[in-house]
Design a protein around this motif. Structure first.
Motif, PDB file in Angstrom:
ATOM      1  N   GLY A  37     -10.261  -6.708 -45.510  1.00  0.00           N
ATOM      2  CA  GLY A  37     -10.858  -7.730 -44.942  1.00  0.00           C
ATOM      3  C   GLY A  37     -11.701  -8.819 -45.789  1.00  0.00           C
ATOM      4  N   LEU A  38     -12.199  -9.559 -44.979  1.00  0.00           N
ATOM      5  CA  LEU A  38     -13.073 -10.597 -45.578  1.00  0.00           C
ATOM      6  C   LEU A  38     -14.253 -11.182 -44.846  1.00  0.00           C
ATOM      7  CD1 LEU A  38     -11.997 -13.559 -44.306  1.00  0.00           C
ATOM      8  CD2 LEU A  38     -10.018 -13.106 -45.725  1.00  0.00           C
ATOM      9  N   ASP A  39     -15.020 -11.769 -45.560  1.00  0.00           N
ATOM     10  CA  ASP A  39     -16.090 -12.353 -44.670  1.00  0.00           C
ATOM     11  C   ASP A  39     -16.171 -13.921 -44.636  1.00  0.00           C
ATOM     12  OD1 ASP A  39     -17.379  -9.958 -43.888  1.00  0.00           O
ATOM     13  OD2 ASP A  39     -18.435  -9.902 -45.798  1.00  0.00           O
ATOM     14  N   LEU A  40     -16.332 -14.421 -43.549  1.00  0.00           N
ATOM     15  CA  LEU A  40     -16.132 -15.868 -43.433  1.00  0.00           C
ATOM     16  C   LEU A  40     -17.672 -16.378 -42.976  1.00  0.00           C
ATOM     17  CD1 LEU A  40     -14.516 -18.474 -43.578  1.00  0.00           C
ATOM     18  CD2 LEU A  40     -13.908 -17.982 -41.153  1.00  0.00           C
ATOM     19  N   ILE A  41     -18.151 -17.236 -43.414  1.00  0.00           N
ATOM     20  CA  ILE A  41     -19.811 -17.493 -43.074  1.00  0.00           C
ATOM     21  C   ILE A  41     -19.661 -19.083 -43.011  1.00  0.00           C
ATOM     22  CG2 ILE A  41     -21.970 -17.710 -43.950  1.00  0.00           C
ATOM     23  CD1 ILE A  41     -21.291 -15.352 -45.777  1.00  0.00           C
TER      24      ILE A  41
ATOM     25  N   ASP B  88      -7.583 -11.757 -33.244  1.00  0.00           N
ATOM     26  CA  ASP B  88      -7.095 -10.139 -33.146  1.00  0.00           C
ATOM     27  C   ASP B  88      -7.309  -9.703 -34.928  1.00  0.00           C
ATOM     28  OD1 ASP B  88      -5.366 -12.504 -34.025  1.00  0.00           O
ATOM     29  OD2 ASP B  88      -3.802 -10.915 -33.808  1.00  0.00           O
ATOM     30  N   TRP B  89      -7.826 -10.625 -35.767  1.00  0.00           N
ATOM     31  CA  TRP B  89      -8.006 -10.211 -37.065  1.00  0.00           C
ATOM     32  C   TRP B  89      -9.324  -9.513 -37.295  1.00  0.00           C
ATOM     33  CZ3 TRP B  89      -6.158 -13.994 -41.224  1.00  0.00           C
ATOM     34  CH2 TRP B  89      -4.822 -14.426 -41.014  1.00  0.00           C
ATOM     35  N   ILE B  90     -10.209  -9.417 -36.128  1.00  0.00           N
ATOM     36  CA  ILE B  90     -11.621  -8.991 -36.463  1.00  0.00           C
ATOM     37  C   ILE B  90     -11.697  -7.603 -36.238  1.00  0.00           C
ATOM     38  CG2 ILE B  90     -13.776  -9.001 -35.093  1.00  0.00           C
ATOM     39  CD1 ILE B  90     -13.193 -11.653 -33.867  1.00  0.00           C
ATOM     40  N   LEU B  91     -12.133  -6.816 -37.306  1.00  0.00           N
ATOM     41  CA  LEU B  91     -12.338  -5.456 -37.316  1.00  0.00           C
ATOM     42  C   LEU B  91     -13.061  -4.792 -36.144  1.00  0.00           C
ATOM     43  CD1 LEU B  91     -13.095  -5.106 -40.989  1.00  0.00           C
ATOM     44  CD2 LEU B  91     -11.100  -4.903 -40.088  1.00  0.00           C
ATOM     45  N   ASP B  92     -12.661  -3.837 -35.627  1.00  0.00           N
ATOM     46  CA  ASP B  92     -13.174  -3.048 -34.598  1.00  0.00           C
ATOM     47  C   ASP B  92     -14.691  -2.912 -34.388  1.00  0.00           C
ATOM     48  OD1 ASP B  92     -10.660  -3.110 -33.029  1.00  0.00           O
ATOM     49  OD2 ASP B  92      -9.999  -0.991 -33.567  1.00  0.00           O
ATOM     50  N   TYR B  93     -15.041  -2.399 -35.885  1.00  0.00           N
ATOM     51  CA  TYR B  93     -16.654  -2.052 -35.779  1.00  0.00           C
ATOM     52  C   TYR B  93     -17.579  -3.427 -35.902  1.00  0.00           C
ATOM     53  CZ  TYR B  93     -16.272  -2.837 -41.146  1.00  0.00           C
ATOM     54  OH  TYR B  93     -16.039  -3.492 -42.298  1.00  0.00           O
ATOM     55  N   ASP B  94     -16.955  -4.763 -36.064  1.00  0.00           N
ATOM     56  CA  ASP B  94     -17.588  -5.888 -35.870  1.00  0.00           C
ATOM     57  C   ASP B  94     -17.486  -6.408 -34.662  1.00  0.00           C
ATOM     58  OD1 ASP B  94     -18.640  -5.940 -38.553  1.00  0.00           O
ATOM     59  OD2 ASP B  94     -16.607  -6.742 -39.370  1.00  0.00           O
ATOM     60  N   ARG B  95     -16.360  -5.970 -34.104  1.00  0.00           N
ATOM     61  CA  ARG B  95     -16.123  -6.908 -32.770  1.00  0.00           C
ATOM     62  C   ARG B  95     -17.291  -7.189 -31.717  1.00  0.00           C
ATOM     63  NH1 ARG B  95     -11.819  -9.216 -30.998  1.00  0.00           N
ATOM     64  NH2 ARG B  95     -10.396  -8.454 -32.565  1.00  0.00           N
ATOM     65  N   ALA B  96     -17.973  -6.225 -31.528  1.00  0.00           N
ATOM     66  CA  ALA B  96     -18.928  -6.356 -30.243  1.00  0.00           C
ATOM     67  C   ALA B  96     -19.855  -7.275 -30.843  1.00  0.00           C
ATOM     68  CB  ALA B  96     -19.539  -5.082 -30.049  1.00  0.00           C
ATOM     69  N   ALA B  97     -20.506  -7.178 -32.016  1.00  0.00           N
ATOM     70  CA  ALA B  97     -21.425  -8.428 -32.374  1.00  0.00           C
ATOM     71  C   ALA B  97     -20.822  -9.656 -32.453  1.00  0.00           C
ATOM     72  CB  ALA B  97     -21.828  -7.925 -33.898  1.00  0.00           C
ATOM     73  N   ILE B  98     -19.654  -9.695 -32.946  1.00  0.00           N
ATOM     74  CA  ILE B  98     -19.020 -11.302 -33.212  1.00  0.00           C
ATOM     75  C   ILE B  98     -18.616 -11.739 -31.885  1.00  0.00           C
ATOM     76  CG2 ILE B  98     -16.977 -12.405 -34.078  1.00  0.00           C
ATOM     77  CD1 ILE B  98     -17.033 -10.531 -36.261  1.00  0.00           C
TER      78      ILE B  98
END
Length: 125
Positions: free
Chosen positions: A80-84, A100-110
């Motif tokens: 993955g990558l980070d986009l800021i 659909d590219w968002i990782l599951d462990y980041d999904r709730a916060a995003i």
């Protein structure tokens, strides 16, 4: 990508990150039009860093900064990558198009970030 001495900037900085393996950080900066940066090869080299024998490889942190849009992209490995971005509105279209590219462990916060109403700006009286 060949870079002349005139367009390259080197800085030595103290490495104060919690992931510091070294005490010193070397920053190399070059300003180029996106069309003149071999970004596909750079991203491929980053994706190979955990796979001995694959080439090309890069073991360093690479940040792509788009000065016009004020976006920063950092691919950390093949996963993955980070986009800021400077604000939610700037990255909203990317969130919608690539959700659909968002990782599951980041999904709730995003999802929470984009589900909220636009941030209120301080009263500028």
């Amino acid at each position: 990508m060949k870079v002349s001495k005139q367009e390259a900037e080197f800085q030595r900085l103290a490495n104060r990150t919690r992931f510091a393996d070294t005490r010193q950080l070397v920053r190399f900066t070059v300003q180029r039009l996106a069309a003149h940066i071999p970004h596909q090869q750079i991203l491929q080299a980053i994706s190979h860093q955990d796979f001995p024998g694959r080439s090309p490889q890069l073991q360093d942190d690479i940040f792509f900064l788009n000065l016009r849009s004020k976006l920063i992209l950092q691919m950390y490995d093949d996963r993955g990558l980070d986009l800021i971005g400077p604000d939610v509105e700037t990255i909203q279209p990317l969130y919608q198009n690539y959700n659909d590219w968002i990782l599951d462990y980041d999904r709730a916060a995003i999802d929470t970030l984009f589900a909220t109403e636009p941030l209120l700006k301080p009263n500028q009286d």
